[in-house]
Each structure stands twice: as structure tokens, then as C-alpha cells.
Design an enzyme around this catalytic site. Sequence first.
Site, PDB file in Angstrom:
ATOM      1  N   TYR A  52      -2.503  -0.498   9.824  1.00  0.00           N
ATOM      2  CA  TYR A  52      -2.615  -0.701   8.385  1.00  0.00           C
ATOM      3  C   TYR A  52      -0.682  -0.528   7.414  1.00  0.00           C
ATOM      4  CZ  TYR A  52      -4.478  -0.628   3.635  1.00  0.00           C
ATOM      5  OH  TYR A  52      -4.522  -1.086   2.616  1.00  0.00           O
ATOM      6  N   SER A  70       0.701  -1.347   0.048  1.00  0.00           N
ATOM      7  CA  SER A  70      -0.436  -0.058   0.722  1.00  0.00           C
ATOM      8  C   SER A  70       0.828   1.237  -0.168  1.00  0.00           C
ATOM      9  CB  SER A  70      -0.691  -0.304   1.101  1.00  0.00           C
ATOM     10  OG  SER A  70      -1.125   1.385   1.687  1.00  0.00           O
TER      11      SER A  70
HETATM   12  N1  LIG Z   1      -7.990  -1.214  -2.797  1.00  0.00           N
HETATM   13  C1  LIG Z   1      -7.742  -0.157  -2.477  1.00  0.00           C
HETATM   14  O1  LIG Z   1      -7.724   1.350  -2.932  1.00  0.00           O
HETATM   15  C2  LIG Z   1      -6.210  -0.296  -2.035  1.00  0.00           C
HETATM   16  C3  LIG Z   1      -5.366   0.177  -2.179  1.00  0.00           C
HETATM   17  C4  LIG Z   1      -3.867   0.039  -1.607  1.00  0.00           C
HETATM   18  C5  LIG Z   1      -3.551  -1.059  -0.959  1.00  0.00           C
HETATM   19  N2  LIG Z   1      -5.117  -2.322  -1.184  1.00  0.00           N
HETATM   20  C6  LIG Z   1      -4.597  -3.904  -0.743  1.00  0.00           C
HETATM   21  O2  LIG Z   1      -4.468  -4.401  -1.203  1.00  0.00           O
HETATM   22  C7  LIG Z   1      -5.443  -5.384  -1.121  1.00  0.00           C
HETATM   23  C8  LIG Z   1      -6.985  -5.940  -1.664  1.00  0.00           C
HETATM   24  O3  LIG Z   1      -7.593  -4.694  -0.941  1.00  0.00           O
HETATM   25  P1  LIG Z   1      -9.087  -4.464  -1.212  1.00  0.00           P
HETATM   26  O4  LIG Z   1      -9.299  -3.092  -0.707  1.00  0.00           O
HETATM   27  O5  LIG Z   1      -9.373  -4.425  -3.022  1.00  0.00           O
HETATM   28  O6  LIG Z   1     -10.090  -4.997  -0.584  1.00  0.00           O
HETATM   29  P2  LIG Z   1     -11.635  -5.786   0.370  1.00  0.00           P
HETATM   30  O7  LIG Z   1     -12.220  -6.059   1.227  1.00  0.00           O
HETATM   31  O8  LIG Z   1     -12.642  -6.014  -1.474  1.00  0.00           O
HETATM   32  O9  LIG Z   1     -11.037  -8.091  -0.104  1.00  0.00           O
HETATM   33  C9  LIG Z   1     -10.467  -8.426   0.105  1.00  0.00           C
HETATM   34  C10 LIG Z   1     -10.667  -9.435   0.278  1.00  0.00           C
HETATM   35  O10 LIG Z   1      -9.444 -10.541   1.544  1.00  0.00           O
HETATM   36  C11 LIG Z   1     -10.959 -11.156   2.185  1.00  0.00           C
HETATM   37  N3  LIG Z   1     -10.017 -11.169   3.255  1.00  0.00           N
HETATM   38  C12 LIG Z   1     -10.220 -10.607   4.627  1.00  0.00           C
HETATM   39  N4  LIG Z   1      -9.793 -11.632   5.082  1.00  0.00           N
HETATM   40  C13 LIG Z   1      -9.972 -12.508   5.465  1.00  0.00           C
HETATM   41  C14 LIG Z   1      -9.120 -13.860   5.709  1.00  0.00           C
HETATM   42  N5  LIG Z   1      -9.045 -13.687   7.405  1.00  0.00           N
HETATM   43  N6  LIG Z   1      -9.583 -14.869   4.968  1.00  0.00           N
HETATM   44  C15 LIG Z   1      -9.683 -15.292   3.803  1.00  0.00           C
HETATM   45  N7  LIG Z   1     -10.132 -13.647   3.643  1.00  0.00           N
HETATM   46  C16 LIG Z   1      -9.778 -13.187   3.471  1.00  0.00           C
HETATM   47  C17 LIG Z   1     -11.792 -10.757   2.025  1.00  0.00           C
HETATM   48  O11 LIG Z   1     -12.790 -12.070   1.909  1.00  0.00           O
HETATM   49  C18 LIG Z   1     -12.009 -10.274   0.225  1.00  0.00           C
HETATM   50  O12 LIG Z   1     -12.488 -11.270  -0.599  1.00  0.00           O
HETATM   51  C19 LIG Z   1      -5.585  -5.170   0.244  1.00  0.00           C
HETATM   52  O13 LIG Z   1      -4.198  -6.175   1.293  1.00  0.00           O
HETATM   53  C20 LIG Z   1      -5.599  -3.929   0.452  1.00  0.00           C
HETATM   54  O14 LIG Z   1      -4.530  -3.750   1.608  1.00  0.00           O
HETATM   55  C21 LIG Z   1      -6.137  -1.863  -1.418  1.00  0.00           C
END
Ligand SMILES: NC(=O)c1ccc[n+]([C@@H]2O[C@H](COP(=O)([O-])OP(=O)(O)OC[C@H]3O[C@@H](n4cnc5c(N)ncnc54)[C@H](O)[C@@H]3O)[C@@H](O)[C@H]2O)c1
Length: 195
Positions: free
Chosen positions: A163, A150
Site C-alpha cells: 500500500y 493516500s
Molecule cells: N477510504 C479511505 O479512507 C481512503 C483513504 C486514503 C486513500 N484512499 C484511496 O481512495 C481510493 C478509493 O478507496 P475506497 O476506500 O473508496 O475504496 P472502495 O473499496 O470503497 O472502492 C474501490 C473501488 O474500486 C473498484 N475496484 C477494485 N479493484 C478493481 C479492478 N481490478 N477493476 C475495476 N475496479 C476495481 C471496486 O470495485 C470499488 O468500486 C483508493 O485508491 C484508496 O487507496 C481511501
Amino acid sequence: MDIRDFSMDLFSLAGKRAIVTGGNSGLGQAFSLALAKAGADVFVPSVVDDDGTTRALVEAEGRRYAFLEVDLTAPDAPTRIVDACTRALGGIDVLVNSAGICLLDDVEAFDRAKWDPMVAVNLTAPFALGHAVGKHLVAQGSGKIINIASLFAFLGGQWSPAYAATKHGIVGFTKAYCDELAQHGVQVNAIAPGY
Ligand SMILES: NC(=O)c1ccc[n+]([C@@H]2O[C@H](COP(=O)([O-])OP(=O)(O)OC[C@H]3O[C@@H](n4cnc5c(N)ncnc54)[C@H](O)[C@@H]3O)[C@@H](O)[C@H]2O)c1
């Protein structure tokens, strides 16, 4: 290899098998689709199944899709995932550690009840699965692990010290595994989306 031998086929993932944790929602779903478009079959371990959208997206690309309902923080999750992916797709070539959570609160209220699950999902689970899949990739002498970090791997931010800490941590883990596994033909990288 001569420069004239360059071909876009060098970027093809045709025939590769990719695990994308949390790959049926958010960015993970986009990674699943991108991998399928590049030619890979996709295996998604996640705590909750979706409505069939991700399967439809992957299969529309002519690739195979398999799902395992699993809590990535469970001690037996890495073994279950490696076994299930190997059974469903015949092997593993790529691991994308995408699943992550972000709990938020004012600094005085952000306590161990929020810190601990974030460390478990964002840092310990990617290490545990990276370790299990890494052993498999080292044995076959090829493969790739991509950890999703991130912008907060570089910044502190507000409302979630865990985070920033876990995203800094996953970059450190990535660097260590990058150094360790390169000599075995396995590439390890991180991507830092902007938040
Ligand atoms: N969305 C953003 O803008 C953004 C920006 C920077 C980094 N990220 C990183 O990208 C990654 C995905 O983020 P996102 O926003 O798409 O998240 P999201 O919440 O849409 O998806 C996360 C997924 O992880 C799964 N998950 C969570 N805990 C779990 C567990 N204990 N066991 C199994 N599955 C589990 C959830 O069911 C979900 O399918 C993360 O690591 C997040 O920190 C996201």
C-alpha cells in the site's frame, strides 16, 4: 483577465465528461457525485456494478451516467474504457484514478501473492489508463487527470508494504505526468485522503 472578471463559474464543470474508476463505491462514489454537482457527466468503470445508487445520485443532478463492468488490470481495459466513454458521453475531459485495493497481513506473511495484485490495481492500472486517456487529452489540448493517493504516500505504516509502495508510486507517476502533460494543456494532480 481582470480581478473583477472572477466568477464562481470558473469552477464549473458544465458539459465536461469525467471517468471515475471504482466510482460507484466509497470515495469514488463521492467523487462521482461531486463531479456531477459541478456539472460533469460521469462514466464509471468498475469490476462490480452497484444497486443503481450511483446512477440515481448523478442523474438527480441532471447529469448523464454510464457504467462499464471491467477489470482495470486487464490489458484491453484502457482501450475499452476510452471507447465506451467516448461512445456514451461523446468525449473525455477528466480522469479520476480512484479504484484501489489494500490487502493486509503480518510482515512475514505479506508475500508476492498480496504484493502483485496491489501493484496491478493501485499503480499499473492508473498508469495504463492515464496513458490511454492522456493521449486523448493531449490531442484535444485540454483535460485533467487526478490520481487518488493516500496518507501512506508519505508514511510507511504497518501490515501492507504494497500500500505504501503503490501510493508513493502513484505520487511519482503524478509528478512525472504533471511535468510532461502541462505543456499540452493537461493538468495532472494527486489527492491524498487520510489513510
Ligand atoms: N477510504 C479511505 O479512507 C481512503 C483513504 C486514503 C486513500 N484512499 C484511496 O481512495 C481510493 C478509493 O478507496 P475506497 O476506500 O473508496 O475504496 P472502495 O473499496 O470503497 O472502492 C474501490 C473501488 O474500486 C473498484 N475496484 C477494485 N479493484 C478493481 C479492478 N481490478 N477493476 C475495476 N475496479 C476495481 C471496486 O470495485 C470499488 O468500486 C483508493 O485508491 C484508496 O487507496 C481511501
